[in-house]
Design a protein around this motif. Structure first.
Motif, PDB file in Angstrom:
ATOM      1  N   THR A  18     -17.803 -12.187  20.449  1.00  0.00           N
ATOM      2  CA  THR A  18     -17.271 -13.275  21.278  1.00  0.00           C
ATOM      3  C   THR A  18     -17.977 -14.582  20.960  1.00  0.00           C
ATOM      4  O   THR A  18     -17.337 -15.627  20.781  1.00  0.00           O
ATOM      5  CB  THR A  18     -17.431 -12.938  22.769  1.00  0.00           C
ATOM      6  OG1 THR A  18     -16.749 -11.719  23.050  1.00  0.00           O
ATOM      7  CG2 THR A  18     -16.862 -14.044  23.639  1.00  0.00           C
ATOM      8  N   GLU A  22     -16.404 -18.060  19.083  1.00  0.00           N
ATOM      9  CA  GLU A  22     -16.484 -19.433  19.573  1.00  0.00           C
ATOM     10  C   GLU A  22     -17.019 -20.366  18.489  1.00  0.00           C
ATOM     11  O   GLU A  22     -16.540 -21.492  18.318  1.00  0.00           O
ATOM     12  CB  GLU A  22     -17.376 -19.494  20.819  1.00  0.00           C
ATOM     13  CG  GLU A  22     -16.769 -18.851  22.047  1.00  0.00           C
ATOM     14  CD  GLU A  22     -15.454 -19.519  22.455  1.00  0.00           C
ATOM     15  OE1 GLU A  22     -15.461 -20.751  22.662  1.00  0.00           O
ATOM     16  OE2 GLU A  22     -14.432 -18.818  22.543  1.00  0.00           O
ATOM     17  N   TYR A 160     -17.874 -15.332  28.685  1.00  0.00           N
ATOM     18  CA  TYR A 160     -17.149 -16.544  29.064  1.00  0.00           C
ATOM     19  C   TYR A 160     -17.569 -17.060  30.433  1.00  0.00           C
ATOM     20  O   TYR A 160     -17.340 -18.227  30.758  1.00  0.00           O
ATOM     21  CB  TYR A 160     -15.641 -16.282  29.024  1.00  0.00           C
ATOM     22  CG  TYR A 160     -15.134 -16.110  27.610  1.00  0.00           C
ATOM     23  CD1 TYR A 160     -15.115 -17.188  26.720  1.00  0.00           C
ATOM     24  CD2 TYR A 160     -14.699 -14.865  27.146  1.00  0.00           C
ATOM     25  CE1 TYR A 160     -14.664 -17.030  25.417  1.00  0.00           C
ATOM     26  CE2 TYR A 160     -14.251 -14.705  25.848  1.00  0.00           C
ATOM     27  CZ  TYR A 160     -14.237 -15.794  24.982  1.00  0.00           C
ATOM     28  OH  TYR A 160     -13.800 -15.635  23.694  1.00  0.00           O
ATOM     29  N   GLU A 163     -21.098 -20.116  30.962  1.00  0.00           N
ATOM     30  CA  GLU A 163     -20.533 -21.353  30.423  1.00  0.00           C
ATOM     31  C   GLU A 163     -21.553 -22.126  29.586  1.00  0.00           C
ATOM     32  O   GLU A 163     -21.195 -22.750  28.583  1.00  0.00           O
ATOM     33  CB  GLU A 163     -20.002 -22.220  31.562  1.00  0.00           C
ATOM     34  CG  GLU A 163     -18.821 -21.587  32.297  1.00  0.00           C
ATOM     35  CD  GLU A 163     -18.289 -22.467  33.407  1.00  0.00           C
ATOM     36  OE1 GLU A 163     -18.920 -23.505  33.706  1.00  0.00           O
ATOM     37  OE2 GLU A 163     -17.233 -22.118  33.976  1.00  0.00           O
ATOM     38  N   VAL A 166     -21.654 -20.493  26.128  1.00  0.00           N
ATOM     39  CA  VAL A 166     -20.512 -20.896  25.303  1.00  0.00           C
ATOM     40  C   VAL A 166     -20.708 -22.326  24.804  1.00  0.00           C
ATOM     41  O   VAL A 166     -20.415 -22.639  23.643  1.00  0.00           O
ATOM     42  CB  VAL A 166     -19.196 -20.762  26.102  1.00  0.00           C
ATOM     43  CG1 VAL A 166     -18.017 -21.312  25.308  1.00  0.00           C
ATOM     44  CG2 VAL A 166     -18.946 -19.299  26.459  1.00  0.00           C
TER      45      VAL A 166
END
Length: 205
Positions: A18, A22, A160, A163, A166
């Motif tokens: 993941t 990104e 996700y 935050e 990410v």
């Protein structure tokens, strides 16, 4: 520009994937190619110190390490990614990276390196530091973000919800692109840095 992303997680769709996805989004937007190699479920043994690679240019164990060597040479940037196991990177990734970096004949000087780690709670900074050792000993500048390059979560979906994590991946990707382009421009204007490689202290008489 090409970035090689080596994912040490045994979960091909887990937290590290993941995070790398990104990062790859930004690379794609910036016109940078990226490839993610999944090694977490591969049967990768550790280095035996036989030095076979020093005469042949490849590892004595003919597995994914040897298949990755040409990609390492072609890449402008390398990312190592691992979940945290007992405060350390995944053992499979460590075995893979140790053999890959040791057996490579490529000049890695001024290629850009970055590491990404994931954990549910703790051990991230120690794992992050361990992975960065591969870059610093190879003459590779390490791409920064505005925090250590880690994401928190137990599942891929949890990432996700982190935050800030990410956002850290977004910053890392943009910093890495900037560094790779700047270093490429610098090589054209000034050439590569002069390095001395003649001295080797081993205390053997």
């Amino acid at each position: 520009m090409k970035v090689l992303m080596i994912n040490g997680s045994p979960d091909p769709k887990g937290c590290i994937h993941t995070a790398m996805s990104e990062v790859a989004k930004i690379f794609d937007q910036q016109g940078v190619q990226s490839e993610e190699i999944l090694i977490g479920r591969k049967d990768i043994r550790g280095c035996t110190g036989c030095r076979y690679c020093k005469t042949t240019g490849k590892c004595v164990f003919n597995d994914l390490v040897n298949q990755t060597l040409p990609k390492l040479e072609e890449a402008d940037g390398i990312i190592l990614g691992s979940p945290v196991y007992y405060g350390n990177p995944n053992g499979t990734l460590l075995s893979f990276a140790q053999r890959l970096f040791y057996s490579s004949e490529a000049d890695l000087t001024m290629k850009v390196g970055a590491s990404i780690v994931s954990c549910r709670r703790g051990g991230n900074s120690a794992s992050y530091q361990a992975l960065n050792q591969f870059f610093s000993i190879s003459g590779m500048p390490i791409a920064p973000s505005l925090y250590w390059n880690d994401v928190h979560g137990y599942t891929a979906e949890d990432v996700y919800e982190d935050e800030e994590g990410v956002q850290t991946m977004w910053n890392l990707a943009n910093a890495m692109v900037f560094m790779m382009r700047s270093l490429a421009d610098g090589r054209e204007r000034y050439g590569s840095p002069e390095l001395r490689k003649t001295l080797f202290t081993n205390f053997v008489r």
